[in-house]
Design a protein around this motif. Structure first.
Motif, PDB file in Angstrom:
ATOM      1  N   GLY A   1      27.736  21.207  52.452  1.00 39.76           N
ATOM      2  CA  GLY A   1      26.829  22.080  51.744  1.00 39.76           C
ATOM      3  C   GLY A   1      27.409  22.418  50.527  1.00 39.76           C
ATOM      4  O   GLY A   1      26.900  23.349  49.716  1.00 39.76           O
ATOM      5  N   ALA A   2      28.412  22.223  50.196  1.00 45.87           N
ATOM      6  CA  ALA A   2      29.326  22.466  48.981  1.00 45.87           C
ATOM      7  C   ALA A   2      28.475  21.806  47.655  1.00 45.87           C
ATOM      8  O   ALA A   2      28.116  20.842  48.019  1.00 45.87           O
ATOM      9  N   GLU A   3      28.593  22.574  46.540  1.00 49.68           N
ATOM     10  CA  GLU A   3      27.918  21.945  45.472  1.00 49.68           C
ATOM     11  C   GLU A   3      28.452  22.682  44.292  1.00 49.68           C
ATOM     12  O   GLU A   3      29.174  23.635  44.148  1.00 49.68           O
ATOM     13  N   ILE A   4      28.112  21.871  43.129  1.00 47.81           N
ATOM     14  CA  ILE A   4      28.539  22.197  41.796  1.00 47.81           C
ATOM     15  C   ILE A   4      27.407  21.885  40.860  1.00 47.81           C
ATOM     16  O   ILE A   4      26.659  20.817  41.069  1.00 47.81           O
ATOM     17  N   GLY A   5      27.087  22.748  39.885  1.00 45.69           N
ATOM     18  CA  GLY A   5      25.927  22.358  38.993  1.00 45.69           C
ATOM     19  C   GLY A   5      26.051  23.080  37.771  1.00 45.69           C
ATOM     20  O   GLY A   5      27.087  23.694  37.336  1.00 45.69           O
ATOM     21  N   LEU A   6      25.035  22.552  36.967  1.00 47.99           N
ATOM     22  CA  LEU A   6      25.100  22.910  35.567  1.00 47.99           C
ATOM     23  C   LEU A   6      23.593  23.883  35.360  1.00 47.99           C
ATOM     24  O   LEU A   6      22.673  22.727  35.192  1.00 47.99           O
ATOM     25  N   ASP A   7      23.395  24.919  35.107  1.00 45.53           N
ATOM     26  CA  ASP A   7      22.115  25.547  34.963  1.00 45.53           C
ATOM     27  C   ASP A   7      21.061  24.955  36.132  1.00 45.53           C
ATOM     28  O   ASP A   7      20.027  24.801  35.462  1.00 45.53           O
ATOM     29  N   ALA A   8      21.444  25.238  37.304  1.00 44.70           N
ATOM     30  CA  ALA A   8      20.779  24.381  38.102  1.00 44.70           C
ATOM     31  C   ALA A   8      19.521  25.203  38.547  1.00 44.70           C
ATOM     32  O   ALA A   8      18.631  24.523  39.119  1.00 44.70           O
ATOM     33  N   ASP A   9      19.246  26.344  38.279  1.00 44.56           N
ATOM     34  CA  ASP A   9      18.018  27.123  38.562  1.00 44.56           C
ATOM     35  C   ASP A   9      17.162  26.948  37.290  1.00 44.56           C
ATOM     36  O   ASP A   9      16.189  27.574  37.235  1.00 44.56           O
ATOM     37  N   ARG A  10      17.362  26.133  36.191  1.00 48.66           N
ATOM     38  CA  ARG A  10      16.492  26.114  35.097  1.00 48.66           C
ATOM     39  C   ARG A  10      15.311  25.265  35.446  1.00 48.66           C
ATOM     40  O   ARG A  10      15.393  24.437  36.182  1.00 48.66           O
ATOM     41  N   GLU A  11      14.265  25.763  35.281  1.00 46.81           N
ATOM     42  CA  GLU A  11      12.990  25.219  35.758  1.00 46.81           C
ATOM     43  C   GLU A  11      12.444  24.258  34.549  1.00 46.81           C
ATOM     44  O   GLU A  11      12.415  24.553  33.433  1.00 46.81           O
ATOM     45  N   PHE A  12      12.103  23.038  34.994  1.00 42.74           N
ATOM     46  CA  PHE A  12      11.532  21.945  33.976  1.00 42.74           C
ATOM     47  C   PHE A  12      10.138  21.415  34.780  1.00 42.74           C
ATOM     48  O   PHE A  12       9.713  21.454  35.759  1.00 42.74           O
ATOM     49  N   PRO A  13       9.267  20.979  33.713  1.00 40.45           N
ATOM     50  CA  PRO A  13       8.083  20.155  34.345  1.00 40.45           C
ATOM     51  C   PRO A  13       8.483  19.024  35.058  1.00 40.45           C
ATOM     52  O   PRO A  13       9.630  18.669  34.617  1.00 40.45           O
ATOM     53  N   ALA A  14       7.875  18.600  36.159  1.00 42.14           N
ATOM     54  CA  ALA A  14       8.442  17.808  37.165  1.00 42.14           C
ATOM     55  C   ALA A  14       8.103  16.419  36.712  1.00 42.14           C
ATOM     56  O   ALA A  14       8.849  15.587  37.135  1.00 42.14           O
TER      57      ALA A  14
END
Length: 301
Positions: free
Chosen positions: A31-44
């Motif tokens: 479950g360890a994770e690493i991200g960059l602006d991971a919650d920014r929403e985009f059109p899918a």
């Protein structure tokens, strides 16, 4: 390289390459994770085909649909539902639901996906996904409109004008006069929401185990391998994924399964500020960014 320094470098590299993105890599065992602006929403864009396929398979499991059921298809000369698969057919055809699932994932056939949406509307797909305790993924429309953007209204030598509109007309709140790029009107997601979906498909969750296995198999058959696959597929690693593209948006989500038993969910959602349709450098840069995050997380483990 420490985490903060890595993120600064990756942000700088993306900015220099004309990209902004939402990235997340998660170790499926820990479950360890690493991200960059991971919650920014985009059109899918076409990423929405993954929940569509999962929900369709679940309906088949429950006996509400028959995978062998044939769907009649009559080509339309002016169809704009996509550049691959059924949209290129010249003669009437009958295609089974099971085969529509394959076409929708393996070659990102939007016409096949819309035939599936005709059986299971976007509202039902969204409702089922929420029932699986997956949030952050909106399913608002079919796929035909992804092939009906300003890009289709310009000649090939004027395509940059459509991309200039896509880049320059966005609002601060991610609204857009082009509906396919407006997160309040388009189907949308974030890297975190997509990673949650991948986690639910690759590890025990509310999604039926047999359904999840079938989705994994379909994603493993994806033939579009120009984006993240070069940095993740190898003799010792299996890469299963789905891409999504519309105007200046380039996405891919997938899972890399290493021969040593480690598996990582990867989500990379990007938008370009370079007014060009063909950007191999952007594909390379987003893959390199996702790979750097995966390498850092794997090394940390």
């Amino acid at each position: 390289m420490n985490f903060e320094r890595l993120l600064r470098r990756l942000r700088d590299d993306l900015a220099e390459g004309g990209l902004r993105g939402s990235f997340l890599v998660r170790d499926l065992a820990t479950g360890a994770e690493i991200g960059l602006d991971a919650d920014r929403e985009f059109p899918a864009a076409s990423l929405v085909k993954v929940p569509l396929v999962a929900v369709t398979l679940d309906r088949i499991r429950r006996g509400e649909l028959d995978g062998a059921q044939p769907v009649e298809f009559t080509p339309e000369p002016a169809a704009t539902a996509g550049l691959t698969g059924l949209a290129r057919f010249r003669h009437p055809a009958r295609v089974a639901v099971d085969d529509l699932l394959y076409l929708a994932v393996a070659i990102s056939d939007s016409t096949a996906a819309d035939a599936l949406f005709a059986l299971t509307p976007p509202t039902e797909v969204a409702r089922t996904v929420r029932g699986w305790d997956l949030t952050g993924i909106s399913v608002r429309h079919g796929l035909a409109e992804l092939g009906d953007t300003p890009a289709e209204r310009f000649a090939d030598d004027e395509l940059h004008l459509a991309h200039s509109l896509a880049i320059g007309a966005a609002t601060a709140g991610q609204g857009h006069p082009v509906s396919q790029l407006d997160i309040s009107r388009a189907s949308s997601c974030s890297a975190r929401a997509c990673t949650d979906l991948l986690t639910a498909l690759w590890t025990p969750s509310k999604i039926d185990a047999g359904v999840a296995a079938q989705v994994r198999e379909l994603m493993g058959q994806n033939l579009l391998r120009h984006r993240l696959a070069p940095d993740f597929a190898a003799d010792s690693a299996k890469w299963s994924s789905k891409t999504g593209t519309v105007l200046n948006l380039r996405h891919e989500i997938g899972v890399v399964e290493h021969a040593d038993g480690q598996s990582f969910a990867v989500a990379a959602l990007t938008e370009s500020n370079v007014p060009a349709g063909v950007q191999p450098e952007a594909e390379i840069l987003m893959a390199r960014t996702a790979r750097a995050l995966r390498d850092h997380l794997r090394g940390r483990g």
